[in-house]
Design a protein around this motif. Structure first.
Motif, PDB file in Angstrom:
ATOM      1  N   THR A  91      41.904  37.181  49.241  1.00 40.88           N
ATOM      2  CA  THR A  91      41.957  36.164  48.177  1.00 40.88           C
ATOM      3  C   THR A  91      41.599  36.774  46.829  1.00 40.88           C
ATOM      4  O   THR A  91      42.263  36.502  45.814  1.00 40.88           O
ATOM      5  N   LEU A  92      40.568  37.596  46.809  1.00 40.05           N
ATOM      6  CA  LEU A  92      40.149  38.234  45.561  1.00 40.05           C
ATOM      7  C   LEU A  92      41.247  39.138  45.009  1.00 40.05           C
ATOM      8  O   LEU A  92      41.550  39.124  43.814  1.00 40.05           O
ATOM      9  N   TYR A  93      41.864  39.919  45.882  1.00 40.51           N
ATOM     10  CA  TYR A  93      42.913  40.838  45.445  1.00 40.51           C
ATOM     11  C   TYR A  93      44.132  40.097  44.891  1.00 40.51           C
ATOM     12  O   TYR A  93      44.823  40.597  44.001  1.00 40.51           O
ATOM     13  N   LYS A  94      44.374  38.910  45.402  1.00 36.72           N
ATOM     14  CA  LYS A  94      45.551  38.147  44.962  1.00 36.72           C
ATOM     15  C   LYS A  94      45.279  37.302  43.721  1.00 36.72           C
ATOM     16  O   LYS A  94      46.206  36.771  43.115  1.00 36.72           O
ATOM     17  N   ASP A  95      44.020  37.171  43.356  1.00 40.75           N
ATOM     18  CA  ASP A  95      43.642  36.336  42.214  1.00 40.75           C
ATOM     19  C   ASP A  95      43.731  37.155  40.925  1.00 40.75           C
ATOM     20  O   ASP A  95      42.920  38.053  40.693  1.00 40.75           O
ATOM     21  N   PRO A  96      44.705  36.865  40.048  1.00 38.77           N
ATOM     22  CA  PRO A  96      44.861  37.650  38.814  1.00 38.77           C
ATOM     23  C   PRO A  96      43.653  37.540  37.889  1.00 38.77           C
ATOM     24  O   PRO A  96      43.320  38.492  37.180  1.00 38.77           O
ATOM     25  N   ALA A  97      42.991  36.383  37.893  1.00 36.75           N
ATOM     26  CA  ALA A  97      41.816  36.211  37.035  1.00 36.75           C
ATOM     27  C   ALA A  97      40.679  37.133  37.475  1.00 36.75           C
ATOM     28  O   ALA A  97      39.967  37.723  36.648  1.00 36.75           O
ATOM     29  N   TYR A  98      40.521  37.261  38.777  1.00 36.74           N
ATOM     30  CA  TYR A  98      39.464  38.117  39.309  1.00 36.74           C
ATOM     31  C   TYR A  98      39.775  39.585  39.022  1.00 36.74           C
ATOM     32  O   TYR A  98      38.881  40.365  38.652  1.00 36.74           O
ATOM     33  N   THR A  99      41.045  39.959  39.168  1.00 39.31           N
ATOM     34  CA  THR A  99      41.443  41.333  38.866  1.00 39.31           C
ATOM     35  C   THR A  99      41.239  41.640  37.397  1.00 39.31           C
ATOM     36  O   THR A  99      40.766  42.726  37.023  1.00 39.31           O
ATOM     37  N   ASP A 100      41.556  40.666  36.529  1.00 34.85           N
ATOM     38  CA  ASP A 100      41.356  40.822  35.093  1.00 34.85           C
ATOM     39  C   ASP A 100      39.875  41.021  34.783  1.00 34.85           C
ATOM     40  O   ASP A 100      39.501  41.864  33.962  1.00 34.85           O
TER      41      ASP A 100
END
Length: 344
Positions: A91-100
């Motif tokens: 889920t974290l890897y797919k979340d663009p906000a988290y990656t940003d």
């Protein structure tokens, strides 16, 4: 001849400055021989580096390396007991906000050398006073602004996303859950004092259950801050230690006699009602009912307790730091401090 006189004056001023600095530094014990070398492990970088790789392998590798921290991280900080492991990582890897957010943290903290140096100095002093303490693992991570300095089994975490700088674009977007009076302290220079405060408060000196009155809580918090005075790098200001703005620090210094008079006139020192006490101990943008135009500082009880303890130690120079920290007689500390602030 004129030039020589000036040159001599400059030399004398310089010599006096060096002497003054040396005297100031000599008040602290020599900790140069104490073997402490703090390193902060970059869990945040390792998690980010796993993106695009086999998630099962990443999960197993991180679990093995980070143990109790990783278990707390995936089950409490970013996940739940039911939604953890590979599920939450995916889920974290797919979340663009988290990656940003992860990339933003990496750009602000390409390394943590300054923080490691500050914590090394701090824990050398802590080790000087308490040689048998066990220094925890320091682990940097990102949790989505939820955990600045969590402490667990053998570790002390550093949530780098809560130290991005007060003007970070991310903090403007979470103002409803993290008000501005809190996020203004989310700066790099707060890492060392907040980590030290957590360790001192949670590991070294947990608050005794018998502390019921406002006075006992004031003195307890004052002792914690006084301890930080002795162990934190001397470059860290009083406003940073207690979490005040420069204006708030100026306000409490200016109105110190009035604050003390207010406590006495309202019989607040021996109040035991939790809700009433918290008004003077809790963080906030100001203290309700005191000051004009909401200019007052928060945590007035904490600040006054700090000044009482400082005065107590000044009046009783033979008392050691260790003796102070084990003394839970708040009334005695107040009495022997002779604390009576006057208008300047």
């Amino acid at each position: 001849m004129k030039y020589n006189v000036k040159h001599k004056q400059i030399y004398l001023i310089f010599l006096f400055a060096l002497t003054f600095i040396s005297c100031k530094q000599s008040k602290r014990p020599d900790v140069s021989d104490i073997k402490v070398d703090v390193k902060i492990e970059r869990f945040d970088n390792e998690l980010l580096a796993g993106k695009g790789k086999n998630i099962d392998q990443i999960n197993n590798s991180l679990a093995k390396k980070y143990g109790f921290f990783y278990d707390d991280y995936i089950h409490k900080m970013v996940g739940t007991p039911e939604y953890a492991g590979t599920k939450i990582i995916n889920t974290l890897y797919k979340d663009p906000a988290y990656t940003d957010l992860m990339k933003e943290v990496d750009s602000i903290y390409p390394n943590l050398k300054l923080q490691e140096e500050g914590l090394t100095e701090t824990f050398k002093y802590i080790k000087y006073y308490y040689p048998n303490i066990k220094i925890p693992r320091f682990i940097a991570f990102i949790s989505g602004f939820s955990y600045p300095t969590p402490i667990g089994e053998g570790y002390l975490g550093i949530g780098l996303d809560t130290f991005l700088g007060k003007d970070s674009k991310f903090y403007r977007g979470i103002v409803e859950s993290v008000p501005l009076y809190m996020s203004r302290r989310f700066t790099p220079d707060n890492i060392v004092p907040r980590v030290a405060e957590t360790f001192v408060h949670e590991e070294l000196f947990p608050e005794p259950d018998v502390n019921r009155t406002l006075l006992s809580k004031m003195i307890f918090q004052g002792k914690i801050l006084y301890f930080l005075d002795q162990v934190l790098p001397e470059t860290i200001t009083d406003s940073t230690k207690i979490g005040y703005t420069a204006n708030q620090l100026g306000w409490v210094q200016n109105y110190e006699p009035d604050i003390w008079a207010y406590f006495l006139e309202n019989n607040a020192l021996y109040e035991t009602d939790y809700q009433k006490i918290q008004v003077y101990l809790s963080d906030g943008p100001f203290t309700p009912g005191l000051g004009e135009n909401r200019e007052s500082a928060p945590k007035l009880g904490v600040w006054v307790g700090w000044q009482i303890v400082r005065k107590y130690m000044k009046e009783n120079p033979k008392i050691t730091l260790q003796q102070l920290m084990t003394d839970n007689d708040a009334q005695k500390i107040l009495n022997q401090s002779r604390y009576k602030p006057k208008k300047k």
